[in-house]
Design a protein around this motif. Structure first.
Motif: not given
Length: 220
Positions: A57-58, A115, A61-62, A31, A27
């Protein structure tokens, strides 16, 4: 720092750690690649007004995946060194389950199949750790957990000599050591300074359950 040698199952935790770290690395890589694309290419024609949301959002997520990896590393270190309290392990599992549960709902709404599959793995492993941690904490509170600094006492109620109660489950009470027989008849008179005391001073005592007849004792 006190040791907490509790029965954390390696089959559950090691599997969860490996899968979570691998999925989180995937992920993070995906991302980061999406962020690199958005920075080096003009995606306004594709994303339009959603480019800012896509980038945010990326980044989130990181951050979440990185936090999960850090929490797993802390769990590995503490459990390997026998420093992990059950309450802390339960808290860590709750945080991971909550985070990936929310992410799973968002992925379902976004209809991102790949995802969703990856997040399902994270959610399932976190939930497994949560159940395992809850069982350990529950047994610790009930006093049935073997591990840590817990050990059953041999005689926790401090019974006096000659007094024995019904033993509690899980405890061992040693048998009485004084089994000497004591006769119901009176003990002989103690000796005086000049030998034994006169017989008149200590009249003979008849055993219980006898009567005297013609200066002889007979049983009832």
């Amino acid at each position: 720092m006190a040791k907490h040698d509790y029965p954390y199952k390696k089959s559950i935790n090691v599997t969860a750690w490996i899968l979570q770290i691998l999925v989180c690395l995937v992920l993070i890589s995906a991302s980061a690649w999406l962020l690199w694309i958005s920075e080096n290419r003009n995606l306004d024609d594709i994303l339009g007004d959603y480019q800012g949301l896509f980038t945010a959002s990326a980044g989130v997520q990181i951050a979440i995946a990185g936090l999960t990896i850090v929490m797993n590393i802390v769990e590995i270190i503490l459990i390997s060194k026998k420093r992990m309290p059950p309450a802390l392990f339960l808290t860590s599992a709750c945080i991971k389950t909550t985070i990936w549960g929310i992410v799973f709902i968002l992925k379902v709404i976004a209809l991102s199949v790949l995802s969703i599959i990856l997040v399902i793995i994270l959610l399932a492993t976190s939930l497994t750790q949560l159940i395992h941690a809850a069982i350990i904490v529950h047994r610790k509170r009930r006093g049935t957990l073997r591990g840590g600094k817990y050990a059953p006492a041999i005689n926790p109620q401090g019974f006096e000599e000659g007094v024995y109660a019904q033993p509690a489950p899980g405890y061992y009470y040693p048998p009485p050591t004084n089994t000497e027989y004591k006769s119901p008849a009176a003990s002989p008179p103690p000796p005086s300074q000049h030998g034994y005391a006169a017989v008149d001073a200590y009249p003979p005592q008849m055993p219980t359950g006898t009567y005297e007849l013609d200066s002889r004792g007979r049983d009832l």
